[in-house]
Design a protein around this motif. Structure first.
Motif: not given
Length: 316
Positions: A8, A81, A86-87, A313
């Protein structure tokens, strides 16, 4: 540092900065240093690079390698996201498949890392996720959108097909958080769909929001303009277009008559990233070069890039 945090941080173009600076509100990618995700069809991988480095194996930041079969000819990748995972990376392939990978501790991923997959068929060309709702939409160029909705928003594996919508030449899908619309590009038109319901009761509904790009003009790509949340960017048979959405009055303006542009996106710095088919080789629709409007182009010998995306994202 856990690799999830590292991936990230690097995406924001400031890996050496303190964590608070990386993830604080309002943080933007550095204009001169950002990452690009590509769909490359010869080795059939999603490959991510720092745009300021050569596109070599040694410089790959993250990858997804699904093999062949239904995953032949990867045709789209988007980074999104979620609250639970999360991603994540959403991907489709012209061979017929769609899937989602959790971008976690692994730098190189494959089929074993899929958290969800499906077979929408019909030459899938694009994929998008609806935030908050958790549904996923796939555009297939043979003329339809497929909506997959979850029984639990936080569970990627609970996605199931709930709706199919006809859209001639469906090639691109993009969520617009400003107007809460799912935009889809097809033959001669970009349509906006409202999202109604929740979980397996989710449905897409077209209430009339649409932008004409001219009859006989087949859309190819639909992406954000990260320098202006009231603009979308589209490519089609007859060129590249800016879609103005300011004030809810939607209109298209052609900004380039260049043909065969398969991907076009604008970074927050104003730099455009694009792929133009070179009309040669076994995959005439691809190119070994990703183009940058304000930086050196990047060429990978023997590659056939089809799509290029900013590694973020963000929807806009």
């Amino acid at each position: 540092m856990e690799r999830r945090t590292l991936l990230r941080g690097l995406a924001l173009g400031a890996a050496a900065a303190p964590a608070a600076a990386l993830f604080g509100p309002g943080t933007a990618m550095a204009a001169t240093n950002y990452y690009v995700a590509t769909a490359e069809q010869v080795k059939n991988k999603v490959l991510v690079w720092n745009k300021n480095k050569g596109f070599s194996d040694a410089n790959v930041h993250w990858s997804f390698s699904p093999g062949s079969g239904g995953w032949t000819n990867l045709s789209d990748v988007k980074i999104r996201s979620t609250s639970a995972q999360g991603w994540i990376a959403l991907m489709v392939a012209s061979g017929g498949k769609a899937g989602i990978v959790d971008i976690g501790s692994k730098k190189h991923t494959g089929l074993g890392d899929l958290k969800w997959s499906a077979t929408p068929g019909g030459n899938p060309h694009a994929i998008e996720r609806i935030p908050g709702n958790g549904s996923v939409v796939v555009a297939s160029s043979n003329g339809h959108l497929t909506l997959y909705a979850p029984s639990s928003v936080g569970n990627l594996g609970s996605l199931a097909k709930v709706q199919t919508i006809s859209l001639a030449g469906a090639h691109g899908v993009l969520w617009d958080p400003t107007y809460s619309l799912l935009w889809a590009i097809g033959k001669g038109v970009i349509k906006g769909y409202a999202v109604e319901g929740s979980r397996r009761g989710t449905r897409l509904k077209h209430y009339g929001a649409a932008v004409s790009i001219g009859s006989g003009n087949l859309g190819h790509d639909l992406q954000p303009d990260y320098s202006n949340k009231y603009r979308l960017l589209a490519t089609a048979t007859h060129g590249v277009y800016e879609i103005n959405t300011a004030g809810g009055s939607f209109s298209a303006r052609r900004i380039s008559s260049q043909t065969r542009v398969k991907a076009y996106v604008r970074h927050s710095s104003g730099e455009a990233v694009s792929v133009r088919a070179d009309n040669t080789g076994a995959r005439t629709w691809g190119s070994p070069t990703v183009r940058f409007s304000a930086s050196p182009d990047r060429t990978r010998a023997g590659a056939e890039f089809y799509k290029a995306r900013i590694w973020t994202p963000n929807f806009e």
